[in-house]
Design a protein around this motif. Structure first.
Motif, PDB file in Angstrom:
ATOM      1  N   ASN A 133      63.842  25.335  27.190  1.00 35.81           N
ATOM      2  CA  ASN A 133      64.093  24.243  28.134  1.00 35.81           C
ATOM      3  C   ASN A 133      64.703  24.762  29.430  1.00 35.81           C
ATOM      4  N   GLU A 134      65.598  25.733  29.335  1.00 34.16           N
ATOM      5  CA  GLU A 134      66.203  26.307  30.540  1.00 34.16           C
ATOM      6  C   GLU A 134      65.129  26.991  31.389  1.00 34.16           C
ATOM      7  N   LYS A 166      62.920  24.362  33.115  1.00 31.65           N
ATOM      8  CA  LYS A 166      63.597  23.816  34.298  1.00 31.65           C
ATOM      9  C   LYS A 166      63.523  24.808  35.460  1.00 31.65           C
ATOM     10  N   VAL A 176      59.777  19.811  31.043  1.00 33.60           N
ATOM     11  CA  VAL A 176      60.701  20.135  29.958  1.00 33.60           C
ATOM     12  C   VAL A 176      60.288  19.348  28.728  1.00 33.60           C
ATOM     13  N   LYS A 229      67.719  17.786  27.798  1.00 33.29           N
ATOM     14  CA  LYS A 229      67.044  18.451  28.907  1.00 33.29           C
ATOM     15  C   LYS A 229      68.136  19.002  29.823  1.00 33.29           C
ATOM     16  N   ASN A 242      68.561  19.039  33.042  1.00 37.12           N
ATOM     17  CA  ASN A 242      69.002  18.099  34.083  1.00 37.12           C
ATOM     18  C   ASN A 242      69.854  16.972  33.496  1.00 37.12           C
TER      19      ASN A 242
END
Length: 140
Positions: free
Chosen positions: A87-88, A91, A97, A109, A111
């Motif tokens: 996920n990082e 992003k 994501v 997520k 964000n």
């Protein structure tokens, strides 16, 4: 230490440690391959981006006595709120994501994690409610 196929990292003592010595095998190529898979670039990253729980994991506890303090028979849950290395990377690279099922943790997520930090949702003493799947949140 690219010439030796090694990666050195800073130890808490201020000295340097060797990943090859730590794992008793060369790991530089595996790290570069993983970085390429996640970020599209076959390099050794400047910082560690492969933590299973993302850069931050938030643990919580059930406040049995209602005093907002971890005490008595209360214990930190094994569950955590966290992102994943995938996920990082999604992003960072601007990809969509995609959350994947967890074996007990609550995946976020990046964000959403950042927004929750910004509004103070993870400050010590902040309460949250967990609803069952069939329940619906009703605002007042």
């Amino acid at each position: 230490m690219p010439a030796k196929g090694d990666i050195w990292y800073a130890l808490p003592s201020g000295k340097w440690g060797s990943l090859n010595q730590l794992y008793k095998l060369p790991v530089r190529s595996a790290i570069m391959e993983m970085h390429k898979e996640l970020y599209g670039e076959e390099v050794v990253p400047d910082t560690w981006v492969f933590n299973d729980f993302g850069p931050t994991a938030i643990r919580w506890f059930k406040d049995i006595n209602g005093n907002k303090i971890l005490d008595g028979k209360e214990r930190l849950s094994g569950q955590m709120f966290h992102t994943t290395p995938e996920n990082e990377a999604e992003k960072t690279t601007g990809s969509t994501v995609r959350l994947v099922p967890s074996h007990g943790c609550i995946h976020l997520k990046p964000n959403d994690r950042d927004r929750l930090f910004t509004i103070g949702a993870f400050k010590r003493g902040t309460s949250f409610t967990v609803y069952k799947y069939h329940e619906r949140y009703k605002s007042n």
